[in-house]
Design an enzyme around this catalytic site. Sequence first.
Site, short mmCIF file in Angstrom:
data_model
loop_
_atom_site.label_atom_id
_atom_site.label_comp_id
_atom_site.label_asym_id
_atom_site.label_seq_id
_atom_site.Cartn_x
_atom_site.Cartn_y
_atom_site.Cartn_z
N LYS A 1 25.01 50.14 40.64
CA LYS A 1 23.92 49.18 40.42
C LYS A 1 23.32 48.72 41.76
O LYS A 1 23.27 47.52 42.06
CB LYS A 1 24.40 47.98 39.60
CG LYS A 1 24.94 48.36 38.22
CD LYS A 1 25.40 47.13 37.47
CE LYS A 1 25.97 47.51 36.11
NZ LYS A 1 27.23 48.27 36.20
N PRO B 1 14.63 47.61 49.79
CA PRO B 1 14.34 49.01 49.46
C PRO B 1 14.89 50.03 50.46
O PRO B 1 15.42 51.06 50.05
CB PRO B 1 12.81 49.04 49.39
CG PRO B 1 12.44 47.66 48.97
CD PRO B 1 13.43 46.76 49.65
N ARG C 1 32.02 49.81 21.16
CA ARG C 1 33.34 49.51 20.65
C ARG C 1 33.57 50.24 19.33
O ARG C 1 32.65 50.35 18.52
CB ARG C 1 33.51 48.00 20.42
CG ARG C 1 33.33 47.16 21.69
CD ARG C 1 34.47 47.38 22.65
NE ARG C 1 34.35 46.57 23.86
CZ ARG C 1 33.86 47.00 25.01
NH1 ARG C 1 33.43 48.24 25.13
NH2 ARG C 1 33.82 46.21 26.06
N GLY D 1 35.15 52.59 27.76
CA GLY D 1 36.29 52.57 28.67
C GLY D 1 37.56 52.08 28.01
O GLY D 1 38.37 52.85 27.53
#
Length: 245
Positions: free
Chosen positions: A68, A73, A181, A213
């Site tokens: 992320k 920039p 889930r 996960g």
Amino acid sequence: MTDKNIPLNERIIFALDVTSHEEAMVLVEKLDSEIKFFKVGLQLFLAGWFHTIDAIIARGNKVMVDLKFFDIPETVKLAVDQLKNRGVSFATVHGNDPILRAAVQDKDSEMKILAVTVLTSFDEEDMRAMGMTGSVRDLVLLRARKALEIGCDGVVSSALEAEPLRNDLGPNFLVVTPGIRPGANVDDGSDDQRRIATAKQAIINGADHVVIGRPIRDSKDPIALIRDLQKEIAEGLARKADHQA
């Protein structure tokens, strides 16, 4: 990108949210007979750096580097440059237009840039606390539209926004959906993810890949769970195809 032809064993991106390279590779070796796509996030990247990414790819798997990137920039451009020519399939960027533009401009032809829209731990109560008006859905659509105009290959969003994303922006981009889930856990109030769904519903809504996960990692029989999830995904794809026919 409209006809993506994604194999079933690449639809699930397994989140390697563990503390060491060794622990990650035990999971990869255990699961990559069924899953061929793995996510390396901030925790694992700091533990194993490129050694872990390279080892996963060397086994014939794909990697989503989920760091992320969010910085000025030029710094993001240089960070993306570090991922080039390593066989990375997806990299995530979380920022405004100049940040996304810098990431897109410096990627290689193999790597796809995914813009993070709104984290799945974030809901409208959080928006109100930050003084923001409107809905999460509106914010996701706004950010996704800008990201695609800039040249991002897709977005990361919850399954709840996948359907309006497809309806408003079409099929020709990737939607990667975390917060997945198995059915029994969807209403578990202890979950730190707030905008969650089943794998089947995410695919029906328009997701291309689902990120999972803990439910797999903590399962007593992870291979059986993966096969059940892949069956769900196949059913979702079939239902979506019937609807589009």
